[in-house]
Design a protein around this motif. Structure first.
Motif, mmCIF file in Angstrom:
data_model
loop_
_atom_site.group_PDB
_atom_site.id
_atom_site.type_symbol
_atom_site.label_atom_id
_atom_site.label_comp_id
_atom_site.label_asym_id
_atom_site.label_seq_id
_atom_site.Cartn_x
_atom_site.Cartn_y
_atom_site.Cartn_z
ATOM 1 N N VAL A 107 0.838 -1.201 0.000
ATOM 2 C CA VAL A 107 0.000 0.000 0.000
ATOM 3 C C VAL A 107 0.877 1.257 0.000
ATOM 4 N N MET A 108 1.935 1.258 0.812
ATOM 5 C CA MET A 108 2.817 2.424 0.876
ATOM 6 C C MET A 108 3.501 2.696 -0.465
ATOM 7 N N VAL A 109 3.974 1.639 -1.114
ATOM 8 C CA VAL A 109 4.644 1.803 -2.410
ATOM 9 C C VAL A 109 3.647 2.265 -3.471
ATOM 10 N N SER A 110 2.394 1.854 -3.329
ATOM 11 C CA SER A 110 1.385 2.144 -4.344
ATOM 12 C C SER A 110 0.623 3.444 -4.116
ATOM 13 N N ALA A 111 0.724 4.034 -2.940
ATOM 14 C CA ALA A 111 -0.032 5.258 -2.645
ATOM 15 C C ALA A 111 0.363 6.420 -3.564
ATOM 16 N N PRO A 112 1.644 6.737 -3.693
ATOM 17 C CA PRO A 112 2.014 7.783 -4.656
ATOM 18 C C PRO A 112 1.877 7.254 -6.087
ATOM 19 N N LYS A 113 1.841 8.142 -7.029
ATOM 20 C CA LYS A 113 1.698 7.741 -8.436
ATOM 21 C C LYS A 113 3.056 7.481 -9.079
ATOM 22 N N THR A 114 3.952 6.821 -8.343
ATOM 23 C CA THR A 114 5.302 6.538 -8.822
ATOM 24 C C THR A 114 5.295 5.452 -9.893
ATOM 25 N N PHE A 115 4.449 4.456 -9.713
ATOM 26 C CA PHE A 115 4.371 3.329 -10.641
ATOM 27 C C PHE A 115 3.087 3.427 -11.455
ATOM 28 N N ALA A 116 3.071 2.730 -12.581
ATOM 29 C CA ALA A 116 1.889 2.708 -13.446
ATOM 30 C C ALA A 116 0.678 2.181 -12.682
ATOM 31 N N LEU A 117 -0.492 2.612 -13.100
ATOM 32 C CA LEU A 117 -1.728 2.251 -12.408
ATOM 33 C C LEU A 117 -1.903 0.740 -12.289
ATOM 34 N N TRP A 118 -1.619 -0.014 -13.353
ATOM 35 C CA TRP A 118 -1.813 -1.465 -13.296
ATOM 36 C C TRP A 118 -0.929 -2.099 -12.234
ATOM 37 N N ILE A 119 0.274 -1.569 -12.039
ATOM 38 C CA ILE A 119 1.186 -2.098 -11.026
ATOM 39 C C ILE A 119 0.630 -1.804 -9.633
ATOM 40 N N ARG A 120 0.141 -0.599 -9.464
ATOM 41 C CA ARG A 120 -0.420 -0.210 -8.170
ATOM 42 C C ARG A 120 -1.675 -1.019 -7.846
ATOM 43 N N LEU A 121 -2.475 -1.315 -8.852
ATOM 44 C CA LEU A 121 -3.692 -2.113 -8.627
ATOM 45 C C LEU A 121 -3.359 -3.561 -8.258
ATOM 46 N N THR A 122 -2.393 -4.167 -8.934
ATOM 47 C CA THR A 122 -2.035 -5.542 -8.569
ATOM 48 C C THR A 122 -1.468 -5.582 -7.149
ATOM 49 N N ALA A 123 -0.730 -4.540 -6.770
ATOM 50 C CA ALA A 123 -0.185 -4.475 -5.418
ATOM 51 C C ALA A 123 -1.295 -4.368 -4.380
ATOM 52 N N VAL A 124 -2.295 -3.545 -4.658
ATOM 53 C CA VAL A 124 -3.400 -3.372 -3.707
ATOM 54 C C VAL A 124 -4.226 -4.655 -3.592
ATOM 55 N N VAL A 125 -4.446 -5.342 -4.703
ATOM 56 C CA VAL A 125 -5.169 -6.626 -4.647
ATOM 57 C C VAL A 125 -4.385 -7.626 -3.796
ATOM 58 N N ALA A 126 -3.080 -7.718 -4.017
ATOM 59 C CA ALA A 126 -2.251 -8.622 -3.209
ATOM 60 C C ALA A 126 -2.341 -8.238 -1.735
ATOM 61 N N ALA A 127 -2.240 -6.943 -1.447
ATOM 62 C CA ALA A 127 -2.309 -6.475 -0.059
ATOM 63 C C ALA A 127 -3.636 -6.868 0.589
ATOM 64 N N LEU A 128 -4.725 -6.676 -0.121
ATOM 65 C CA LEU A 128 -6.041 -7.039 0.429
ATOM 66 C C LEU A 128 -6.142 -8.537 0.708
ATOM 67 N N LEU A 129 -5.654 -9.344 -0.217
ATOM 68 C CA LEU A 129 -5.693 -10.790 -0.017
ATOM 69 C C LEU A 129 -4.826 -11.205 1.175
ATOM 70 N N PHE A 130 -3.683 -10.549 1.368
ATOM 71 C CA PHE A 130 -2.833 -10.863 2.513
ATOM 72 C C PHE A 130 -3.480 -10.403 3.822
ATOM 73 N N VAL A 131 -4.136 -9.246 3.815
ATOM 74 C CA VAL A 131 -4.816 -8.770 5.025
ATOM 75 C C VAL A 131 -5.947 -9.719 5.417
#
Length: 172
Positions: A107-131
């Motif tokens: 979530v921290m890596v994906s909060a800023p718009k540093t990476f492309a949207l698709w990368i940030r979305l896959t990260a958030v999905v992974a984070a949710l599944l881990f939570v």
């Protein structure tokens, strides 16, 4: 003027992410405990090296949230490494701590718009599944790191995120 090729530290980080993603996923599917622990140990060391380098890269760029995210991922991966040799059942406490930190890091890596949207979305999905996996384990579900559908469903999204980070590091 941009350099023609990525910095050596970016290349090493990309290799670490690739090794971590490939061997981490492979370790989930092998039957042999010794082979799984070996794959996951190599995977963990590769990810610690990669995220240490990424922490430094983004800190130097002044992107504190992304740098702190990679540092948090490093801490989570270290917890996973610490419990790895104990076997699946005995590693659950360090696993819960490790994937909790993974989720926060993603979530921290994906909060800023540093990476492309698709990368940030896959990260958030992974984070949710881990939570969700952490919550289930804390509330008594007998889940192991190899259990399906959770937590195993989070790993492909984590690896897709790694692919996105690699792509970002190596594109020029």
């Amino acid at each position: 003027m941009r350099p023609a090729s990525p910095a050596i530290s970016d290349t090493i980080a990309a290799i670490g992410l690739a090794i971590g993603g490939a061997l981490g996923l492979a370790g989930t599917f092998v039957e042999s405990a010794a082979l799984r622990e070996t794959l996951w140990t190599i995977d963990g060391v590769a990810l610690v090296v990669a995220t240490a380098l990424l922490t430094m890269k983004y800190q130097r760029q002044g992107n504190d949230c992304v740098a702190a995210g990679f540092l948090t991922f490093l801490a989570g991966e270290s917890l996973l490494l610490a419990g790895n040799a104990a076997g699946l059942e005995a590693s659950v406490p360090s696993y819960v701590g490790g994937i909790s930190l993974w989720a926060a890091a993603l979530v921290m890596v994906s909060a800023p718009k540093t990476f492309a949207l698709w990368i940030r979305l896959t990260a958030v999905v992974a984070a949710l599944l881990f939570v969700v996996s952490v919550g289930l384990i804390l509330w008594g579900a007998p889940l192991l790191p190899t259990s399906a559908p959770l937590p195993a469903a989070g790993y492909p999204f984590l690896v897709l995120t790694f692919i996105g980070w690699i792509w970002t590091l190596l594109k020029r």
